[in-house]
Scaffold this motif. Sequence first.
Motif, short mmCIF file in Angstrom:
data_model
loop_
_atom_site.label_atom_id
_atom_site.label_comp_id
_atom_site.label_asym_id
_atom_site.label_seq_id
_atom_site.Cartn_x
_atom_site.Cartn_y
_atom_site.Cartn_z
N ARG A 177 -85.71 -71.76 27.06
CA ARG A 177 -85.23 -70.54 26.37
C ARG A 177 -83.79 -70.68 25.87
NH1 ARG A 177 -88.51 -69.86 30.32
NH2 ARG A 177 -86.86 -70.10 31.87
N ILE A 178 -83.38 -71.88 25.53
CA ILE A 178 -82.05 -72.11 24.99
C ILE A 178 -81.96 -71.51 23.58
CG2 ILE A 178 -80.41 -73.86 24.20
CD1 ILE A 178 -80.57 -73.69 27.17
N THR A 179 -80.91 -70.74 23.31
CA THR A 179 -80.70 -70.14 21.99
C THR A 179 -79.56 -70.80 21.23
OG1 THR A 179 -79.28 -68.43 22.95
CG2 THR A 179 -81.63 -67.91 22.72
N ALA A 198 -86.46 -79.46 22.44
CA ALA A 198 -87.76 -78.95 22.03
C ALA A 198 -88.19 -77.75 22.86
CB ALA A 198 -88.81 -80.06 22.14
N GLN A 199 -89.05 -76.93 22.26
CA GLN A 199 -89.68 -75.79 22.94
C GLN A 199 -88.64 -74.81 23.49
OE1 GLN A 199 -92.14 -78.47 25.48
NE2 GLN A 199 -93.86 -77.25 24.72
N ASN A 200 -87.68 -74.47 22.65
CA ASN A 200 -86.68 -73.48 23.02
C ASN A 200 -86.68 -72.35 22.00
OD1 ASN A 200 -85.12 -74.30 25.52
ND2 ASN A 200 -85.03 -76.23 24.38
N SER A 201 -85.56 -71.64 21.89
CA SER A 201 -85.49 -70.48 20.99
C SER A 201 -84.35 -70.63 19.99
CB SER A 201 -85.29 -69.20 21.82
OG SER A 201 -86.35 -69.02 22.74
N ASN A 227 -89.33 -74.76 17.93
CA ASN A 227 -88.27 -73.77 18.06
C ASN A 227 -88.54 -72.63 17.07
OD1 ASN A 227 -85.71 -74.28 19.91
ND2 ASN A 227 -86.49 -76.30 19.32
N ASN A 228 -87.51 -71.85 16.73
CA ASN A 228 -87.66 -70.73 15.81
C ASN A 228 -86.95 -70.98 14.49
OD1 ASN A 228 -89.11 -69.30 17.78
ND2 ASN A 228 -87.26 -68.38 18.62
N LEU A 229 -86.95 -72.22 14.03
CA LEU A 229 -86.29 -72.57 12.78
C LEU A 229 -87.15 -72.15 11.60
CD1 LEU A 229 -85.11 -76.14 13.86
CD2 LEU A 229 -83.79 -74.00 13.89
N ARG A 230 -86.52 -71.63 10.56
CA ARG A 230 -87.24 -71.13 9.39
C ARG A 230 -86.73 -71.73 8.08
NH1 ARG A 230 -89.97 -70.03 12.93
NH2 ARG A 230 -90.75 -68.02 13.67
N SER A 231 -85.43 -71.86 7.95
CA SER A 231 -84.84 -72.28 6.69
C SER A 231 -84.54 -73.77 6.67
CB SER A 231 -83.54 -71.50 6.43
OG SER A 231 -82.82 -72.05 5.35
N GLU A 254 -91.87 -73.09 11.60
CA GLU A 254 -92.39 -72.50 10.36
C GLU A 254 -91.31 -72.52 9.30
OE1 GLU A 254 -95.47 -71.55 9.54
OE2 GLU A 254 -96.13 -72.34 11.48
N LEU A 255 -91.18 -73.65 8.61
CA LEU A 255 -90.10 -73.83 7.65
C LEU A 255 -90.46 -73.30 6.26
CD1 LEU A 255 -88.87 -77.44 8.51
CD2 LEU A 255 -87.81 -75.27 9.17
N MET A 256 -89.45 -72.83 5.57
CA MET A 256 -89.58 -72.43 4.17
C MET A 256 -88.82 -73.43 3.32
SD MET A 256 -91.38 -69.64 4.01
CE MET A 256 -90.95 -68.99 2.40
N ALA A 257 -89.45 -73.89 2.24
CA ALA A 257 -88.79 -74.83 1.32
C ALA A 257 -87.87 -74.04 0.40
CB ALA A 257 -89.83 -75.61 0.53
N ASP A 258 -86.63 -73.85 0.81
CA ASP A 258 -85.67 -73.08 0.03
C ASP A 258 -85.39 -73.76 -1.31
OD1 ASP A 258 -84.92 -71.26 2.33
OD2 ASP A 258 -84.36 -73.20 3.18
N PRO A 259 -84.87 -72.99 -2.27
CA PRO A 259 -84.45 -73.63 -3.53
C PRO A 259 -83.45 -74.74 -3.25
CG PRO A 259 -84.43 -71.22 -3.72
CD PRO A 259 -84.69 -71.53 -2.28
N SER A 260 -83.49 -75.75 -4.08
CA SER A 260 -82.62 -76.90 -3.89
C SER A 260 -81.17 -76.48 -3.76
CB SER A 260 -82.78 -77.87 -5.05
OG SER A 260 -81.97 -79.01 -4.87
#
Length: 437
Positions: A177-179, A198-201, A227-231, A254-260
């Motif tokens: 549960r490391i943030t 791995a497997q943290n927050s 983890n909870n990475l998105r961008s 669950e990553l999002m492919a942001d604009p370059s």
Amino acid sequence: MRVAVLLLLGLGLLEAEGRRNRCFFNRTQEYCVCYNLSEETIGSIIQCLPATVVEFQGGDLEKYIAFPIGDLDSSTTETLDSLTIHKIIIGNVLVPEILLARVLRFFSYTHVQELAFESCIFQGTGDWSDMDGQDLPILSLSFHNVTSAPLTGQEQAFSSLSRWLGTLEELAVTDSRITSLPCTIGRVFRALRSLDLAQNSLGDGSLSPSFCQGAFPQLRELSLHHNNLRSYRSVCEGVELLPELQHLDLSHNELMADPSSSCQWPASLRHFNLSNTGLDEVPTPLPPNLEVLDMSHNHLHAADISLSSLKKLFLNQNLLQAVPSIRNYPMLDTLHLDNNSITELPRDEVKLLRRLQDVAVAENPFSCSCSGAGGLQALAAAGHLGQGWPGDYRCHSPAQYQGWPVAQVPVSVLRCDPAAVVAPICVALALLGLAGA
């Protein structure tokens, strides 16, 4: 001997109900496991002395908080130095930090290089002043599924441990549960080469503070999977100050492919794992000097990637309908395309694929036309198709071959490419005609 064992294995003075208290030594593996060991049955530890790995499971250390630990005499230090134990595992224990702080320095008299805590609860705070300037032989430290006070506010403890932590090479804090990691803590780990979080927050905003200027200057391997990475862009910005980073694992975020963006990945990055990240397009920019790229188990319909240094590319379990042209990868030796929507391998691509060492295209809906079946058979005959051939290569069409193993589809030059036979015959007849004239 008894005193030496107590000091070295002080964390093993465990007592719990319901299970027999004793140790079990596997001589073949040099592995010893102790369950709920109590002071009354300490003699059972003796059989662990020849082991290289000792594991303690279960118990309660609170009753030993007042356990007297003084300076060691020469005979005790000699005994500790003679032990062959190089790894100690502590599992399912409530650990008072005050006791841990007093016991830890005795590892300096041993050859223990790995210390692991699994499913432990760290309670209270310890007086770490005795560790000021203390060296320890431990090079690998891991915590899995542990509970402790937040790292913020623990700067003094890390300062007292800085001489040892500055030599640590491997650190894992997983499923705990490391943030975030305070910047000042990261700067203590001057020699760390591998960090597993791995497997943290961890979220997008936690990376830049954790990997600030001067933190983890020698880090080569970083695992951030689950983890909870998105961008994608935020991750790039978060690790761009790691000058030696070579391996980065972002899988199962669950990553999002942001604009370059103008973000630049570390030029040292060679292995990049983006598998199971929900991507439906190739994100940009990619690290410029990659040698291994794993984008398997995503939703890619196309893979337009230009990396001249790439050696291994994993695109299995996607939605690709065509083989990406490997003209963009002059160094490539491995290409995995299993479980996509590829129906055939174009003849030009088959010729290029023959220069690879490992090609995998199993579990695709192959059209067993001449080019579809013939290309695969040619690759297999040349020894380029890896795991899965021939059993996992089956025809999806045409109807007369549906369900057939691709390897059994009849393919001949006369049937599939009559021009390849007719043209030479015509040339031969023309030559004969000229000769007769």
